[in-house]
Design a protein around this motif. Structure first.
Motif, PDB file in Angstrom:
ATOM      1  N   TRP A 237       0.895  -1.110   0.047  1.00  0.00           N
ATOM      2  CA  TRP A 237       0.021  -0.047   0.079  1.00  0.00           C
ATOM      3  C   TRP A 237       0.816   1.216  -0.094  1.00  0.00           C
ATOM      4  N   ALA A 238       2.253   1.048  -0.402  1.00  0.00           N
ATOM      5  CA  ALA A 238       2.938   2.138  -0.710  1.00  0.00           C
ATOM      6  C   ALA A 238       2.427   3.128  -1.376  1.00  0.00           C
ATOM      7  N   TRP A 239       1.683   2.876  -2.448  1.00  0.00           N
ATOM      8  CA  TRP A 239       1.418   3.729  -3.440  1.00  0.00           C
ATOM      9  C   TRP A 239       0.354   4.618  -3.196  1.00  0.00           C
ATOM     10  N   LEU A 240      -0.309   4.327  -2.040  1.00  0.00           N
ATOM     11  CA  LEU A 240      -1.503   5.283  -1.557  1.00  0.00           C
ATOM     12  C   LEU A 240      -0.646   6.601  -0.884  1.00  0.00           C
ATOM     13  N   THR A 241      -0.224   7.455  -1.923  1.00  0.00           N
ATOM     14  CA  THR A 241       0.317   8.615  -1.421  1.00  0.00           C
ATOM     15  C   THR A 241      -0.770   9.800  -1.289  1.00  0.00           C
ATOM     16  N   PRO A 242      -0.472  11.007  -0.586  1.00  0.00           N
ATOM     17  CA  PRO A 242      -1.657  11.944  -0.542  1.00  0.00           C
ATOM     18  C   PRO A 242      -2.108  12.293  -2.215  1.00  0.00           C
ATOM     19  N   GLY A 243      -1.324  12.351  -3.077  1.00  0.00           N
ATOM     20  CA  GLY A 243      -1.860  12.672  -4.467  1.00  0.00           C
ATOM     21  C   GLY A 243      -2.853  11.579  -4.782  1.00  0.00           C
ATOM     22  N   SER A 244      -2.337  10.285  -4.753  1.00  0.00           N
ATOM     23  CA  SER A 244      -3.236   9.189  -5.288  1.00  0.00           C
ATOM     24  C   SER A 244      -4.453   9.028  -4.488  1.00  0.00           C
ATOM     25  N   VAL A 245      -4.329   9.195  -3.078  1.00  0.00           N
ATOM     26  CA  VAL A 245      -5.685   9.083  -2.318  1.00  0.00           C
ATOM     27  C   VAL A 245      -6.384  10.241  -2.695  1.00  0.00           C
ATOM     28  N   ALA A 246      -6.012  11.623  -2.915  1.00  0.00           N
ATOM     29  CA  ALA A 246      -6.951  12.647  -3.536  1.00  0.00           C
ATOM     30  C   ALA A 246      -7.670  12.149  -4.893  1.00  0.00           C
ATOM     31  N   GLY A 247      -7.051  11.696  -5.644  1.00  0.00           N
ATOM     32  CA  GLY A 247      -7.303  11.253  -7.012  1.00  0.00           C
ATOM     33  C   GLY A 247      -8.416  10.159  -6.803  1.00  0.00           C
ATOM     34  N   LEU A 248      -8.153   9.097  -5.893  1.00  0.00           N
ATOM     35  CA  LEU A 248      -9.102   8.169  -5.659  1.00  0.00           C
ATOM     36  C   LEU A 248     -10.726   8.880  -5.347  1.00  0.00           C
TER      37      LEU A 248
END
Length: 374
Positions: free
Chosen positions: A279-290
Motif C-alpha cells: 500500500w505504499a502507492w497510497l500517497t496523498p496525491g493518489s488518495v486525493a485522486g481516488l
C-alpha cells in the motif's frame, strides 16, 4: 445434456466469446514470447516437426502452469457455446478440441524459437486443463450458474454490452504491470516515440533528433498525479455506466470498480516491491485522486448512458495525454530486472501491453457506441 437455450432468449453477442478470444491471445503471447529469432530447427525434417518430444526434466511449477493455464479457456469456450445456442455436447467438444489444437500448433511453433522447448507433456497438460475447464463450465450450467449470469446481465446491462464487459474484465490485468501513476494506464506515446527512433535510425532524422523534439519528462507534480489517478478510475467507471441500466445497481458497479482498482494496484505493488510495500502507492496525491474520481463517478450514476459514454471518451483521451507525460519509475525498472524470467515474464509482459493499449480500446469502443444510431 442436449438442451439448448430457451427459444425466448435472444441471440446476442456474448462477452464470454470476446473473453475467450482475449484469453487465447494471452496464451499465444505466453507460448511464443519473445517472438524471435525465428529459425529452422537444425537436423529436423518435416515429419519430425509433427512429433512433440517428452521432456527429460520438468518442475512442479511447469505442471501447474500448463494444467491451470488452459482451464479458463475451456470454461470460456463452453460458456460462449452455450450462450450462442449450441448444444451442450457440441460446446463441450469445442472446449476440448479447440484448446488442444491451439496448444499443439503453439508447441510445434516453438521448434522455430531457440529460446522455447516444445513438449508433449505440456500439450497433454494443456489439453487436460481445457477439458477440466469445460467440465467445470458444464457443472456451472447444471446448477444454473450460466443461466443466472445471463439473467443478471439482462437485468444489469443493455444488450450491446459484450465489448464493454470484456474490457472491464481485463482492466485489472492491465494494472498488474505497475503504471507510472496509480491507475494511470495508456502510456503508449513514449513507446511510439521509441519505435519512431528505431525506424529513423541511420537517417538525418535519427533518434537524437527525435529526442530533441520529444524531450524526457520530469516527475509529475502532486496535483497532476491526483488528476491522472482520478481519470484512471473514472475511465472504467464511465465505461460501466455507459452500458448499465438505471437504478441503484449503478452505485454497486462504481463501488466494485473502485475496489477492483485498489486491490489490483495493491497486488501489483506487492509483487514488485514485496508484500510489506503493498500500500505504499497510497500517497496523498493518489488518495486525493481516488476520492475525486469516486465522487465524480457516483455523481455520474444519475446521468444517461450516452452522457456517461461521452464523458468517458473525454476522460480517456485526457488520461492518455496526461499519463504520457509521466516518467518511468527507475526503482520499478530495477525491480523488474530481478524477476524470474522463465516463470513470470511472459504473462507479465502481456500485462504491460494491456496497460499500454487498454485505454485505446476503450476509446474505440466508446466512439463506436456514440456514433451508432439510437
Amino acid at each position: 445434456m442436449a438442451r439448448r437455450l430457451p427459444p425466448s432468449l435472444p441471440r446476442r453477442r456474448s462477452s464470454a466469446s470476446l473473453l475467450a478470444l482475449s484469453y487465447a491471445g494471452l496464451v499465444v503471447y505466453a507460448s511464443l514470447y519473445p517472438f524471435s529469432p525465428w529459425q529452422w530447427p537444425p537436423g529436423l525434417t518435416g515429419l519430425a516437426l509433427l512429433q512433440l518430444p517428452w521432456p527429460r526434466y520438468h518442475g512442479s511449477f511447469d505442471i501447474q502452469a500448463n494444467l491451470l493455464g488452459y482451464l479458463p479457456l475451456g470454461l470460456l469456450i463452453l460458456a460462449a457455446s452455450v450462450r450462442s445456442g449450441l448444444r451442450l455436447r457440441a460446446g463441450l467438444l469445442l472446449a476440448l478440441l479447440m484448446p488442444a489444437l491451439l496448444s499443439y500448433v503453439l508447441e510445434g511453433l516453438q521448434y522455430f524459437l531457440p529460446g522455447r522447448v516444445p513438449s508433449a507433456m505440456d500439450w497433454s497438460l494443456n489439453t487436460l486443463g481445457a477439458a477440466l475447464g469445460g467440465l467445470l463450465g458444464l457443472a456451472l450450467h447444471a446448477v444454473g450458474g450460466l443461466t443466472r449470469w445471463h439473467g443478471m446481465r439482462e437485468r444489469w446491462f443493455i444488450p450491446q454490452s459484450a465489448g464493454a464487459l470484456a474490457l472491464l474484465a481485463i482492466w485489472p490485468m492491465g494494472l498488474l504491470f505497475p503504471p507510472p501513476v496509480p491507475l494511470g494506464l495508456g502510456q503508449v506515446l513514449p513507446r511510439l516515440q521509441a519505435g519512431l527512433g528505431q525506424l529513423l535510425a541511420d537517417t538525418p532524422w535519427a533518434v537524437h533528433r527525435v529526442a530533441e523534439v520529444m524531450p524526457a519528462h520530469a516527475a509529475l507534480p502532486p496535483g497532476l498525479e491526483a488528476l491522472v489517478t482520478a481519470l484512471g478510475l473514472l475511465t472504467p467507471c464511465l465505461l460501466a455506466l455507459s452500458v448499465a441500466r438505471p437504478g441503484a445497481r449503478r452505485l454497486v458497479l462504481v463501488l466494485a470498480a473502485v475496489g477492483a482498482g485498489v486491490l489490483a494496484t495493491g497486488l501489483s505493488t506487492a509483487l514488485n516491491f514485496g508484500p510489506q510495500h503493498a500500500w505504499a502507492w497510497l500517497t496523498p496525491g493518489s488518495v486525493a485522486g481516488l476520492l475525486v474520481g469516486s465522487l465524480i463517478a457516483l455523481l455520474m450514476c444519475m446521468a444517461s448512458r450516452r452522457a456517461a459514454a461521452a464523458w468517458g471518451l473525454l476522460a480517456t483521451t485526457a488520461l492518455i495525454a496526461l499519463v504520457s507525460e509521466a516518467p518511468t519509475d527507475p526503482y520499478l525498472a530495477q525491480s523488474l530486472a530481478a524477476w524470474e524470467l522463465g516463470r513470470f515474464i511472459h504473462f507479465y509482459g502481456l500485462a504491460q501491453w494491456l496497460g499500454w493499449l487498454w485505454p485505446s480500446f476503450v476509446l474505440a469502443w466508446l466512439l463506436a457506441m456514440l456514433t451508432q444510431r439510437a
